[in-house]
Design a protein around this motif. Structure first.
Motif, short mmCIF file in Angstrom:
data_model
loop_
_atom_site.label_atom_id
_atom_site.label_comp_id
_atom_site.label_asym_id
_atom_site.label_seq_id
_atom_site.Cartn_x
_atom_site.Cartn_y
_atom_site.Cartn_z
N VAL A 212 0.83 -1.21 0.00
CA VAL A 212 0.00 0.00 0.00
C VAL A 212 0.87 1.26 0.00
O VAL A 212 0.62 2.20 -0.77
CB VAL A 212 -0.94 0.00 1.24
N PHE A 213 1.89 1.29 0.85
CA PHE A 213 2.58 2.56 1.12
C PHE A 213 3.90 2.76 0.38
O PHE A 213 4.39 3.88 0.31
CB PHE A 213 2.83 2.71 2.62
N GLN A 214 4.51 1.68 -0.16
CA GLN A 214 5.75 1.88 -0.89
C GLN A 214 5.52 2.86 -2.04
O GLN A 214 4.52 2.77 -2.74
CB GLN A 214 6.27 0.54 -1.44
N TYR A 215 6.43 3.78 -2.24
CA TYR A 215 6.29 4.84 -3.26
C TYR A 215 5.04 5.69 -3.03
O TYR A 215 4.47 6.23 -3.97
CB TYR A 215 6.26 4.26 -4.68
N PHE A 216 4.57 5.76 -1.78
CA PHE A 216 3.36 6.53 -1.42
C PHE A 216 2.12 6.04 -2.18
O PHE A 216 1.15 6.78 -2.33
CB PHE A 216 3.56 8.03 -1.68
N GLY A 217 2.16 4.80 -2.66
CA GLY A 217 1.01 4.27 -3.40
C GLY A 217 0.92 4.75 -4.83
O GLY A 217 -0.11 4.57 -5.48
N LEU A 218 2.00 5.33 -5.36
CA LEU A 218 1.95 5.92 -6.71
C LEU A 218 2.23 4.92 -7.83
O LEU A 218 2.07 5.26 -9.00
CB LEU A 218 2.95 7.08 -6.81
N GLY A 219 2.68 3.72 -7.50
CA GLY A 219 3.01 2.75 -8.55
C GLY A 219 1.79 1.96 -9.01
O GLY A 219 0.81 1.83 -8.28
N CYS A 220 1.89 1.41 -10.24
CA CYS A 220 0.77 0.59 -10.72
C CYS A 220 0.70 -0.74 -9.97
O CYS A 220 -0.33 -1.41 -9.97
CB CYS A 220 0.88 0.34 -12.23
N ARG A 221 1.80 -1.11 -9.29
CA ARG A 221 1.79 -2.32 -8.47
C ARG A 221 1.41 -2.02 -7.02
O ARG A 221 1.44 -2.90 -6.17
CB ARG A 221 3.15 -3.01 -8.53
N SER A 222 1.05 -0.76 -6.73
CA SER A 222 0.62 -0.37 -5.38
C SER A 222 -0.85 -0.73 -5.21
O SER A 222 -1.68 -0.46 -6.09
CB SER A 222 0.79 1.13 -5.19
N VAL A 223 -1.19 -1.29 -4.06
CA VAL A 223 -2.59 -1.68 -3.80
C VAL A 223 -3.40 -0.42 -3.45
O VAL A 223 -3.09 0.28 -2.50
CB VAL A 223 -2.66 -2.72 -2.67
N SER A 224 -4.43 -0.18 -4.26
CA SER A 224 -5.27 1.01 -4.05
C SER A 224 -6.73 0.63 -3.79
O SER A 224 -7.56 1.50 -3.58
CB SER A 224 -5.20 1.92 -5.28
N LYS A 225 -7.01 -0.68 -3.79
CA LYS A 225 -8.41 -1.12 -3.67
C LYS A 225 -8.45 -2.46 -2.93
O LYS A 225 -7.61 -3.33 -3.17
CB LYS A 225 -8.98 -1.29 -5.10
N LEU A 226 -9.41 -2.58 -2.03
CA LEU A 226 -9.63 -3.83 -1.31
C LEU A 226 -11.00 -4.39 -1.67
O LEU A 226 -11.96 -3.63 -1.79
CB LEU A 226 -9.61 -3.61 0.21
N PHE A 227 -11.08 -5.70 -1.81
CA PHE A 227 -12.37 -6.38 -1.88
C PHE A 227 -12.55 -7.14 -0.58
O PHE A 227 -11.70 -7.97 -0.21
CB PHE A 227 -12.41 -7.33 -3.08
N VAL A 228 -13.63 -6.85 0.14
CA VAL A 228 -13.82 -7.42 1.47
C VAL A 228 -15.19 -8.09 1.57
O VAL A 228 -16.14 -7.67 0.90
CB VAL A 228 -13.69 -6.34 2.58
N PRO A 229 -15.31 -9.15 2.40
CA PRO A 229 -16.61 -9.80 2.55
C PRO A 229 -17.62 -8.89 3.26
O PRO A 229 -17.22 -7.97 3.98
CB PRO A 229 -16.30 -11.05 3.38
N LYS A 230 -18.88 -9.15 3.03
CA LYS A 230 -19.95 -8.38 3.68
C LYS A 230 -19.74 -8.36 5.20
O LYS A 230 -19.33 -9.34 5.80
CB LYS A 230 -21.30 -9.04 3.39
#
Length: 353
Positions: A212-230
């Motif tokens: 999430v935080f490496q490169y402040f989240g600016l990379g295309c390999r940075s996680v910017s979205k979570l899918f979570v169960p209800k």
């Protein structure tokens, strides 16, 4: 004629040179070829890169350099070069238009073009223009046959046979029109996602904090979205993220955090936040800095179908025994040489132009 073995050796020497630079320490070593000419100069380029772009902190630059030093080993380069038949290539001139979101983001394309025996014409982003020309000079010293095969330009691109261009979804439309008569790879914006099942440990989330935080989240390999169960509770997630709390001490990150938080609160969006990270329910993939979007899913099969349908928007899927080609928690910023951006095999493309 520069053989593929010579090119591999030159890049392996570059990897050896880069091994002196890591987040833990910068240490000049005695056994590095051409070190007297290049070590101090490269320290200066690192400093210039930081001054030019305040997202390029010293730690982020050194993280990138260290990652490349680990990739550019003789064995890795041999495996990479042998993954495609490069023996019969006729040398062409390949233009690369590079992004500038993270340090040396265009290096993989640069490596691919040169290792396959082509000449390269590089148009850099103004955000990241100090490091690569210096490393190119090192390569020319490591193998003189690279001289005359590497050109950097700030002008309009002319006189080239093929192009690899990376940009936003808007610039990609322009690239597709402008380069339609040349062999091309056009890369658009992508983001990375994490699939949360509820079985994750705090250690998983501590690892995910790197994604999430490496490169402040600016990379295309940075996680910017979570899918979570209800009805998912984010408590363990936030506990894992907490080890990156120092990020708020970066002034530019803190300004973005404050600004985006104010916008969300004025819009009366529901937010969860911990003082340095906000999470917001949103169907988009690209989240602003200091924010992660999340989306609920009802069942795993529907989510797998959705991820497949949206594959053009996704670079990496971080998960634990959920889907094929998933990336382990904490590993998105450690790609192998054969982990091609957008899943497009650059070497295969270069072997056919």
């Amino acid at each position: 004629m520069n053989s593929i073995q010579n090119r591999i050796t030159a890049f392996a020497k570059l990897g050896h040179f880069l091994s002196q630079f890591s987040v833990d320490k910068i240490e000049k070593q005695d056994n590095i070829e051409n070190n007297e000419i290049f070590f101090d100069g490269f320290l200066h380029q690192i400093k210039l890169a930081q001054e030019k772009n305040s997202w390029f902190t010293k730690d982020n630059i050194l993280f990138s350099l260290h990652s490349w030093s680990k990739s550019l080993t003789k064995n890795n380069l041999i495996d990479f070069a042998q993954s495609v038949n490069l023996e019969q290539i006729q040398s062409k001139k390949v233009a690369i238009i590079m992004a500038g979101n993270i340090p040396l983001v265009g290096f993989h394309d640069f490596l691919s073009v040169l290792i396959s025996g082509h000449s390269v014409l590089v148009k850099q982003s103004s955000n990241d223009k100090h490091l690569l020309p210096f490393l190119a000079k090192y390569l020319e010293y490591a193998d003189e046959s690279f001289k005359g095969k590497i050109t950097f330009t700030e002008e309009k691109l002319t006189d080239f046979d093929a192009v690899i261009a990376t940009g936003s979804n808007n610039t990609a439309r322009y690239f597709e029109f402008y380069f339609k008569n040349k062999p091309n790879i056009i890369r658009k914006s992508r983001n990375s996602v994490a699939v949360i099942t509820g079985k994750e440990t705090i250690e998983d989330f501590e690892n995910l904090s790197n994604d999430v935080f490496q490169y402040f989240g600016l990379g295309c390999r940075s996680v910017s979205k979570l899918f979570v169960p209800k009805d998912y509770s984010f408590e363990t997630f936030f506990n894992g993220m907490f080890q990156k709390k120092e990020i708020i001490n970066n002034a530019k990150y803190a300004n973005n955090y404050d600004y985006n938080k104010a916008v969300y609160l004025m819009s009366e969006f529901d937010l969860l936040e911990n003082g340095f990270l906000m999470i917001k329910e949103d169907e988009s993939y690209a989240s602003p800095i200091a924010t992660i979007f999340y989306e609920y899913y009802d069942n795993e099969i529907d989510l797998k179908i959705k991820l497949h349908q949206d594959r053009e928007k996704i670079q990496c899927i971080v998960a634990k025994n959920f889907i094929e080609n998933e990336v382990v928690f904490g590993q998105t910023q450690h790609p192998q040489l054969t982990d091609y951006a957008d899943g497009v095999n650059t070497l295969e493309f270069l072997a056919t132009i």
